[in-house]
Design a protein around this motif. Structure first.
Motif, PDB file in Angstrom:
ATOM      1  N   SER A  33      19.719 -53.449  47.621  1.00  0.00           N
ATOM      2  CA  SER A  33      19.575 -54.075  48.941  1.00  0.00           C
ATOM      3  C   SER A  33      19.740 -55.590  48.876  1.00  0.00           C
ATOM      4  O   SER A  33      20.043 -56.227  49.889  1.00  0.00           O
ATOM      5  CB  SER A  33      18.210 -53.728  49.537  1.00  0.00           C
ATOM      6  OG  SER A  33      17.167 -54.393  48.842  1.00  0.00           O
ATOM      7  N   LEU A  34      19.539 -56.174  47.693  1.00  0.00           N
ATOM      8  CA  LEU A  34      19.669 -57.625  47.533  1.00  0.00           C
ATOM      9  C   LEU A  34      20.999 -58.036  46.917  1.00  0.00           C
ATOM     10  O   LEU A  34      21.196 -59.205  46.583  1.00  0.00           O
ATOM     11  CB  LEU A  34      18.525 -58.151  46.655  1.00  0.00           C
ATOM     12  CG  LEU A  34      17.117 -58.001  47.240  1.00  0.00           C
ATOM     13  CD1 LEU A  34      16.074 -58.406  46.223  1.00  0.00           C
ATOM     14  CD2 LEU A  34      16.970 -58.813  48.516  1.00  0.00           C
ATOM     15  N   GLN A  35      21.919 -57.077  46.762  1.00  0.00           N
ATOM     16  CA  GLN A  35      23.242 -57.360  46.217  1.00  0.00           C
ATOM     17  C   GLN A  35      24.228 -57.580  47.363  1.00  0.00           C
ATOM     18  O   GLN A  35      23.997 -57.152  48.498  1.00  0.00           O
ATOM     19  CB  GLN A  35      23.710 -56.197  45.344  1.00  0.00           C
ATOM     20  CG  GLN A  35      22.809 -55.868  44.178  1.00  0.00           C
ATOM     21  CD  GLN A  35      22.959 -56.848  43.028  1.00  0.00           C
ATOM     22  OE1 GLN A  35      23.843 -57.702  43.032  1.00  0.00           O
ATOM     23  NE2 GLN A  35      22.072 -56.725  42.046  1.00  0.00           N
ATOM     24  N   PRO A  36      25.359 -58.222  47.082  1.00  0.00           N
ATOM     25  CA  PRO A  36      26.402 -58.335  48.111  1.00  0.00           C
ATOM     26  C   PRO A  36      26.950 -56.963  48.484  1.00  0.00           C
ATOM     27  O   PRO A  36      26.785 -55.985  47.747  1.00  0.00           O
ATOM     28  CB  PRO A  36      27.473 -59.201  47.437  1.00  0.00           C
ATOM     29  CG  PRO A  36      26.765 -59.905  46.332  1.00  0.00           C
ATOM     30  CD  PRO A  36      25.691 -58.963  45.865  1.00  0.00           C
ATOM     31  N   ALA A  37      27.596 -56.873  49.624  1.00  0.00           N
ATOM     32  CA  ALA A  37      28.156 -55.603  50.073  1.00  0.00           C
ATOM     33  C   ALA A  37      29.217 -55.126  49.090  1.00  0.00           C
ATOM     34  O   ALA A  37      29.982 -55.908  48.538  1.00  0.00           O
ATOM     35  CB  ALA A  37      28.767 -55.758  51.463  1.00  0.00           C
ATOM     36  N   GLY A  38      29.221 -53.801  48.863  1.00  0.00           N
ATOM     37  CA  GLY A  38      30.197 -53.227  47.945  1.00  0.00           C
ATOM     38  C   GLY A  38      29.674 -51.945  47.342  1.00  0.00           C
ATOM     39  O   GLY A  38      28.704 -51.349  47.823  1.00  0.00           O
ATOM     40  N   ASN A  39      30.296 -51.513  46.280  1.00  0.00           N
ATOM     41  CA  ASN A  39      29.938 -50.284  45.607  1.00  0.00           C
ATOM     42  C   ASN A  39      28.608 -50.457  44.882  1.00  0.00           C
ATOM     43  O   ASN A  39      28.418 -51.404  44.124  1.00  0.00           O
ATOM     44  CB  ASN A  39      31.034 -49.894  44.604  1.00  0.00           C
ATOM     45  CG  ASN A  39      30.863 -48.463  44.118  1.00  0.00           C
ATOM     46  OD1 ASN A  39      29.772 -47.911  44.154  1.00  0.00           O
ATOM     47  ND2 ASN A  39      31.973 -47.876  43.674  1.00  0.00           N
ATOM     48  N   ALA A  40      27.685 -49.517  45.101  1.00  0.00           N
ATOM     49  CA  ALA A  40      26.374 -49.609  44.474  1.00  0.00           C
ATOM     50  C   ALA A  40      26.459 -49.450  42.967  1.00  0.00           C
ATOM     51  O   ALA A  40      25.598 -49.948  42.236  1.00  0.00           O
ATOM     52  CB  ALA A  40      25.437 -48.548  45.058  1.00  0.00           C
ATOM     53  N   LEU A  41      27.485 -48.748  42.465  1.00  0.00           N
ATOM     54  CA  LEU A  41      27.614 -48.538  41.020  1.00  0.00           C
ATOM     55  C   LEU A  41      27.972 -49.827  40.289  1.00  0.00           C
ATOM     56  O   LEU A  41      27.786 -49.924  39.066  1.00  0.00           O
ATOM     57  CB  LEU A  41      28.674 -47.465  40.742  1.00  0.00           C
ATOM     58  CG  LEU A  41      28.366 -46.067  41.286  1.00  0.00           C
ATOM     59  CD1 LEU A  41      29.521 -45.126  40.997  1.00  0.00           C
ATOM     60  CD2 LEU A  41      27.073 -45.526  40.676  1.00  0.00           C
ATOM     61  N   ARG A  42      28.499 -50.806  41.001  1.00  0.00           N
ATOM     62  CA  ARG A  42      28.868 -52.064  40.382  1.00  0.00           C
ATOM     63  C   ARG A  42      27.751 -53.098  40.437  1.00  0.00           C
ATOM     64  O   ARG A  42      27.936 -54.218  39.960  1.00  0.00           O
ATOM     65  CB  ARG A  42      30.117 -52.629  41.063  1.00  0.00           C
ATOM     66  CG  ARG A  42      31.344 -51.714  40.954  1.00  0.00           C
ATOM     67  CD  ARG A  42      32.517 -52.306  41.713  1.00  0.00           C
ATOM     68  NE  ARG A  42      33.685 -51.417  41.639  1.00  0.00           N
ATOM     69  CZ  ARG A  42      34.814 -51.649  42.289  1.00  0.00           C
ATOM     70  NH1 ARG A  42      34.945 -52.747  43.052  1.00  0.00           N
ATOM     71  NH2 ARG A  42      35.835 -50.801  42.182  1.00  0.00           N
TER      72      ARG A  42
END
Length: 267
Positions: A33-42
């Protein structure tokens, strides 16, 4: 002086490992939730540079769903306690015919699959005009909360010494006064326990929300996340942010009432 043998060390280590395994999905949810938008696996293992854009998107698009879930959960908990408390008191302290049959019927309702109840309610709600309404969801969620509340509260109220109730009668208190001023205060832990669990039942409900809603007018957060996944599969930070926000009220409620809940469950 000789040191006492460390007997509980293996159990403590095993408990820590099990706790870490159970909490890892929660940690990963907060991390993504605190990562930039994109693939969760990355996503990295730790948000070195927290990005709160997912929470902004979640509040903008799912804020109404969170409010709907809160209204439905509070309404279901209040209705369940309001109906179950006097029913449990009557079953515990009044000599009524057919008490065993009533209790058996309450237990049977717990064994009926939810999808069966949901299908039956859909037909009734379609006739009564309760589809896509807060009241309809509150009543539907209460079908699971009320039987549970009756069973728990009756077991707790049966443990109240009859001498206390008899003393209140000697002092001139009527049945309603005894229930209001004696039984309910002594059952505080059980009432809080039942209230927390019925709130959680309604807060996490998905089946009734999916079956009894045909539009987006009344959409709980569980249904919002379900529909959100299909529409924004690339914005995992917003999806996980919605899940975090949906977890906060339940977690906060359990933290605040943990002592009461532990005492009520023990009782």
């Amino acid at each position: 002086m000789k040191r006492a043998p460390v007997r509980g060390l293996p159990s403590t280590l095993a408990g820590i490992v099990l706790l870490a395994l159970m909490l890892f999905p929660v940690y990963w949810m907060v991390n993504v939730s605190l990562q930039p938008a994109g693939n969760a696996l990355r996503a990295g293992w730790f948000p070195a540079h927290p990005d709160f854009s997912g929470y902004a998107t979640a509040l903008h698009e799912q804020g109404r769903s969170l409010l709907t879930s809160l209204v439905v959960a509070l309404g279901s908990a209040g209705l369940s306690l309001g109906l179950a408390a006097p029913a449990a008191h009557a079953l515990a302290h009044f000599r009524l015919r057919g008490t065993a049959v009533v209790l058996f019927g309450v237990l049977v309702t717990q064994a009926v699959p939810g999808i069966v109840v949901a299908n039956a309610l859909y037909g009734a709600y379609n006739t009564l005009g309760l589809l896509n309404s807060h009241l309809g969801l509150i009543l539907a969620d209460s079908t699971a909360g009320i039987p549970f509340a009756v069973i728990v509260l009756r077991a707790f109220m049966q443990a109240i010494p009859r001498e206390i109730i008899e003393a209140a009668r000697v002092d001139g208190a009527g049945r309603l006064r005894i229930f209001r001023s004696v039984v309910l205060p002594l059952s505080t832990n059980a009432l809080i326990t039942v209230g927390v669990f019925t709130f959680l039942f309604a807060w996490s409900d998905f089946l009734f929300a999916l079956t009894l809603n045909t539009t987006d007018t009344v959409r709980p957060v569980t249904l919002g996340i379900y529909q959100y996944l299909g529409a924004h599969t690339n914005q995992w930070n917003a999806v996980m942010a919605t899940a975090v926000l949906a977890s906060v009220p339940a977690a906060a409620l359990l933290v605040v009432a943990q002592r009461r809940v532990a005492s009520g469950i023990t009782g």
